[in-house]
Design a protein around this motif. Sequence first.
Motif, short mmCIF file in Angstrom:
data_model
loop_
_atom_site.label_atom_id
_atom_site.label_comp_id
_atom_site.label_asym_id
_atom_site.label_seq_id
_atom_site.Cartn_x
_atom_site.Cartn_y
_atom_site.Cartn_z
N ASP A 219 0.84 -1.21 0.00
CA ASP A 219 0.00 0.00 0.00
C ASP A 219 0.87 1.26 0.00
N ILE A 220 1.90 1.27 0.84
CA ILE A 220 2.78 2.45 0.90
C ILE A 220 3.53 2.62 -0.41
N LEU A 221 4.01 1.52 -0.98
CA LEU A 221 4.70 1.60 -2.27
C LEU A 221 3.79 2.14 -3.36
N GLN A 222 2.55 1.67 -3.35
CA GLN A 222 1.61 2.12 -4.37
C GLN A 222 1.34 3.61 -4.23
N LYS A 223 1.13 4.08 -3.00
CA LYS A 223 0.88 5.51 -2.79
C LYS A 223 2.12 6.33 -3.15
N GLY A 224 3.29 5.83 -2.75
CA GLY A 224 4.51 6.55 -3.07
C GLY A 224 4.75 6.66 -4.56
N MET A 225 4.50 5.57 -5.29
CA MET A 225 4.70 5.61 -6.73
C MET A 225 3.65 6.47 -7.42
N GLU A 226 2.42 6.47 -6.89
CA GLU A 226 1.39 7.35 -7.46
C GLU A 226 1.79 8.82 -7.31
N ASP A 227 2.30 9.20 -6.13
CA ASP A 227 2.75 10.58 -5.93
C ASP A 227 3.95 10.90 -6.82
N TYR A 228 4.84 9.91 -7.00
CA TYR A 228 6.01 10.17 -7.85
C TYR A 228 5.60 10.35 -9.31
N VAL A 229 4.64 9.56 -9.77
CA VAL A 229 4.16 9.71 -11.15
C VAL A 229 3.54 11.09 -11.34
N LEU A 230 2.75 11.54 -10.36
CA LEU A 230 2.17 12.88 -10.45
C LEU A 230 3.26 13.95 -10.47
N ALA A 231 4.27 13.77 -9.60
CA ALA A 231 5.36 14.75 -9.54
C ALA A 231 6.16 14.77 -10.84
N SER A 232 6.49 13.59 -11.36
CA SER A 232 7.31 13.53 -12.57
C SER A 232 6.58 14.05 -13.79
N SER A 233 5.24 14.04 -13.74
CA SER A 233 4.48 14.55 -14.88
C SER A 233 4.49 16.07 -14.95
N SER A 234 4.79 16.75 -13.82
CA SER A 234 4.80 18.21 -13.78
C SER A 234 6.18 18.82 -13.55
N ILE A 235 7.18 17.96 -13.32
CA ILE A 235 8.55 18.45 -13.09
C ILE A 235 9.42 18.02 -14.26
N PRO A 236 10.18 18.92 -14.84
CA PRO A 236 11.07 18.55 -15.95
C PRO A 236 12.07 17.49 -15.53
N ASP A 237 12.47 16.68 -16.51
CA ASP A 237 13.39 15.57 -16.23
C ASP A 237 14.72 16.07 -15.66
N HIS A 238 15.26 17.18 -16.19
CA HIS A 238 16.55 17.64 -15.71
C HIS A 238 16.48 18.12 -14.26
N VAL A 239 15.29 18.62 -13.85
CA VAL A 239 15.12 19.03 -12.45
C VAL A 239 15.12 17.80 -11.54
N LEU A 240 14.45 16.72 -11.98
CA LEU A 240 14.44 15.48 -11.20
C LEU A 240 15.83 14.89 -11.09
N GLN A 241 16.58 14.92 -12.19
CA GLN A 241 17.95 14.40 -12.16
C GLN A 241 18.84 15.19 -11.22
#
Length: 211
Positions: A57-79
């Motif tokens: 459950d925690i992994l699923q929630k964490g990955m859902e938040d990460y997918v949302l974050a990565s969709s609005s944050i540029p790749d170079h900022v994440l790197q």
Amino acid sequence: MAVLNVNPTRMELSRLKKRLVTASRGHKLLKDKQDELVRQFVDLSKENQRLRKKVEDILQKGMEDYVLASSSIPDHVLQEAFAVPLNTVSLDVQDKNIMNMEVPVLNEAYAEDTYENTFTYGFMSTTSELDRSLQQLDSILPMMLKLAEIEKTCQLMANEIERTRRRVNALEYMTIPNLTETITYIERNLDESERANLTRLMKTIDIIGEN
């Protein structure tokens, strides 16, 4: 059941009776060990299911938040955000004894220069979803280690239960019945030998009396 290949003597009878007492005592101890192992295995299996669901459950929630974050944050900022690790962690493996069985104990060990901050990046170019994702994934490490510890313990315990079950069955269905049958066989032979001796003695007395 089968009679053991032994000489039907009183000395052998005494020896086999001692073996039977030892085998019966060993059977009881192993049966008690088996029952306790099964009880602990059931408890650990329930704990494993509960903890696995929580981790998933925690992994699923964490990955859902990460997918949302990565969709609005540029790749170079994440790197850039993940370029420098905040902490260094290693695996500390020890062991403990359960019913004369060594099982692992897993813990995380952080380096001495561990920082108290949770994030290595600034908040201007990132989102709260990324913060939540990292917090959830960071908190899950101890639970994942505990889950791995429980699953490995269950595996070792299942193997030990199977070994103990085979030993219990060998004593219950082979060793003890064979000893019991052999003891009965020797006692029957000794009784017949005593009756034969008694008969010969009485005949000898009768012959002496006639003379």
